[in-house]
Design an enzyme around this catalytic site. Structure first.
Site: not given
Ligand SMILES: CC(=O)[C@@H](O)[C@H](O)COP(=O)(O)O
Ligand SMILES: NCC(=O)COP(=O)(O)O
Length: 248
Positions: A12, A14-15, A23, A48, A50, A54, A75, A106, A156, A196-197, A218
């Site tokens: 993932n 996202d971050h 920035r 994801h 959102r 964000r 996602e 989430t 999932e 997640h986590g 992620g």
């Molecule tokens: C659905 C999920 O568990 C992750 O994709 C999570 O949403 C990561 O992105 P966020 O940190 O923005 O929640």
């Molecule tokens: N669906 C969970 C995910 O994509 C990654 O979550 P995280 O490792 O960023 O908490």
């Protein structure tokens, strides 16, 4: 490696986008991170989009769809906008997730039970575009059964409660819940993923559960990448989970 002990890593990104958005720059680019992750052994890329944008932006998803060598796991909240966007993008996989505006991340699984008709329609709608949908749910047998009932091919399991456990006893209890959830999902013919986590100290125990197909990870990978580089961070996680799954 046999089918029984094969495990996939979805990275993932996202971050990476969170840092960019902080920035308003063009860097770091989540697309570069995705390509590096693939080179380092990621089996798929998770993003994801959102509703509040964000981190990941619409354009990121469009570009990724063009350049990924593996597959995208998109996602999304189950909204009309996101469904129409997924129909346009046609990701290999879409994962329906719950979203609330104020949450830091989430917080729980999707309540499939409470909205079976709506989610069934959405799963069927994306299936017509070749997209395999998974439902991001808690390891609750009632939710797993509802996912099977509406014809979702995959789930999932939300591992957040396991990841947030404050004591070894609590962690063991949450891990047992996930293990039972995997069994329940498999018994209902579902593909079972989890995430997640998860991080470098807690992912092995989940990867070792027989029958889990894929872990989506992620935040921990992006954080570790600051110190060792993105490819190295992905390679370390891949090797960790593959070796844990090989002992199944
Ligand atoms: C659905 C999920 O568990 C992750 O994709 C999570 O949403 C990561 O992105 P966020 O940190 O923005 O929640
Ligand atoms: N669906 C969970 C995910 O994509 C990654 O979550 P995280 O490792 O960023 O908490």
């Amino acid at each position: 490696m046999t089918a029984a002990n094969r495990i996939l890593l979805g990275v993932n990104i996202d971050h990476v986008a969170t840092l960019r958005q902080a920035r308003g720059t063009r860097y770091p680019d989540p697309v570069k991170a995705a390509l590096d992750a693939e080179e380092a052994g990621a089996d798929g890329i998770t993003v994801h989009l959102r509703e509040d944008r964000r981190h990941i932006q619409d354009r990121d998803v469009r570009v990724l769809r063009e350049v990924l060598q593996t597959r995208m796991n998109f996602e999304m909240g189950v909204t009309e906008f996101m469904l129409a966007f997924a129909e346009e993008i046609r990701p290999a996989h879409a994962c329906f997730v719950p979203e609330t505006r104020q949450e830091l991340t989430t917080e729980g699984g999707l309540d499939v039970l409470a909205q079976e008709g709506r989610i069934r329609d959405a799963v069927q709608r994306l299936a017509q575009h070749g997209c395999e949908v998974s439902l991001f749910i808690d390891a609750d047998p009632r939710q797993i059964e509802a996912a099977a009932r509406i014809g979702a091919p995959a789930i999932e399991l939300h591992t957040g409660r396991y990841a947030d456990a404050q004591t070894p006893i609590e962690a063991a209890r949450e891990l047992a819940r996930i293990r039972d959830g995997v069994e329940c999902g498999l018994a209902h013919g579902l593909i079972v993923n989890a995430g997640h986590g998860l991080h470098y100290h807690n992912a092995e125990a989940v990867a070792a559960i027989a029958g889990i197909n894929e872990l989506n990870i992620g935040h921990a990978i992006v954080a570790h990448a600051l110190f060792v580089g993105f490819k190295q961070a992905v390679a370390e996680m891949k090797s960790l989970i593959v070796s844990a799954a090989s002992g199944r």
